[in-house]
Design a protein around this motif. Structure first.
Motif, PDB file in Angstrom:
ATOM      1  N   ALA A   3       0.835  -1.199   0.000  1.00  0.00           N
ATOM      2  CA  ALA A   3       0.000   0.000   0.000  1.00  0.00           C
ATOM      3  C   ALA A   3       0.874   1.254   0.000  1.00  0.00           C
ATOM      4  O   ALA A   3       2.077   1.188   0.306  1.00  0.00           O
ATOM      5  N   VAL A   4       0.255   2.381  -0.303  1.00  0.00           N
ATOM      6  CA  VAL A   4       0.962   3.660  -0.283  1.00  0.00           C
ATOM      7  C   VAL A   4       1.479   3.910   1.128  1.00  0.00           C
ATOM      8  O   VAL A   4       0.775   3.708   2.113  1.00  0.00           O
ATOM      9  N   GLY A   5       2.738   4.320   1.221  1.00  0.00           N
ATOM     10  CA  GLY A   5       3.360   4.597   2.508  1.00  0.00           C
ATOM     11  C   GLY A   5       4.219   3.455   3.030  1.00  0.00           C
ATOM     12  O   GLY A   5       5.027   3.660   3.927  1.00  0.00           O
ATOM     13  N   ASN A   6       4.043   2.240   2.465  1.00  0.00           N
ATOM     14  CA  ASN A   6       4.862   1.105   2.888  1.00  0.00           C
ATOM     15  C   ASN A   6       6.296   1.293   2.400  1.00  0.00           C
ATOM     16  O   ASN A   6       6.547   1.946   1.390  1.00  0.00           O
ATOM     17  N   TYR A   7       7.232   0.697   3.148  1.00  0.00           N
ATOM     18  CA  TYR A   7       8.635   0.685   2.747  1.00  0.00           C
ATOM     19  C   TYR A   7       8.962  -0.706   2.227  1.00  0.00           C
ATOM     20  O   TYR A   7       8.571  -1.708   2.820  1.00  0.00           O
ATOM     21  N   VAL A   8       9.661  -0.763   1.093  1.00  0.00           N
ATOM     22  CA  VAL A   8      10.049  -2.030   0.474  1.00  0.00           C
ATOM     23  C   VAL A   8      11.511  -1.945   0.062  1.00  0.00           C
ATOM     24  O   VAL A   8      12.079  -0.857  -0.039  1.00  0.00           O
ATOM     25  N   VAL A   9      12.102  -3.104  -0.196  1.00  0.00           N
ATOM     26  CA  VAL A   9      13.476  -3.161  -0.693  1.00  0.00           C
ATOM     27  C   VAL A   9      13.423  -3.466  -2.186  1.00  0.00           C
ATOM     28  O   VAL A   9      12.964  -4.524  -2.603  1.00  0.00           O
ATOM     29  N   HIS A  10      13.877  -2.511  -2.982  1.00  0.00           N
ATOM     30  CA  HIS A  10      13.954  -2.655  -4.441  1.00  0.00           C
ATOM     31  C   HIS A  10      15.252  -3.384  -4.762  1.00  0.00           C
ATOM     32  O   HIS A  10      16.287  -3.121  -4.141  1.00  0.00           O
ATOM     33  N   PRO A  11      15.251  -4.312  -5.734  1.00  0.00           N
ATOM     34  CA  PRO A  11      16.461  -5.097  -6.015  1.00  0.00           C
ATOM     35  C   PRO A  11      17.683  -4.273  -6.427  1.00  0.00           C
ATOM     36  O   PRO A  11      18.809  -4.691  -6.201  1.00  0.00           O
ATOM     37  N   GLY A  12      17.507  -3.108  -7.000  1.00  0.00           N
ATOM     38  CA  GLY A  12      18.654  -2.323  -7.443  1.00  0.00           C
ATOM     39  C   GLY A  12      18.853  -1.013  -6.708  1.00  0.00           C
ATOM     40  O   GLY A  12      19.951  -0.478  -6.669  1.00  0.00           O
TER      41      GLY A  12
END
Length: 57
Positions: A3-12
């Motif tokens: 959802a909007v506001g979540n933090y994620v780890v992008h592969p690059g």
């Protein structure tokens, strides 16, 4: 699905915050990396969502 506001780890790009989720046949996330001095926006397709990882506290 994230959802909007979540933090994620992008592969690059590393840790990013989700600023928008666009639904539809060609849906995508709009990500903003938090480690860059100059903010950029990355579009990431929803169909490749399995490549993103949640940030653990």
């Amino acid at each position: 699905m994230y959802a909007v506001g979540n933090y994620v780890v992008h592969p690059g790009q590393g840790v990013c915050q989700i600023s928008a989720v666009i639904q539809g046949s060609d849906g995508y996330y709009t990500l903003v990396p938090i480690s860059h001095k100059h903010p950029i926006q990355i579009t990431f397709p929803l169909v490749q969502e399995t490549r993103l990882r949640s940030v653990l506290s």
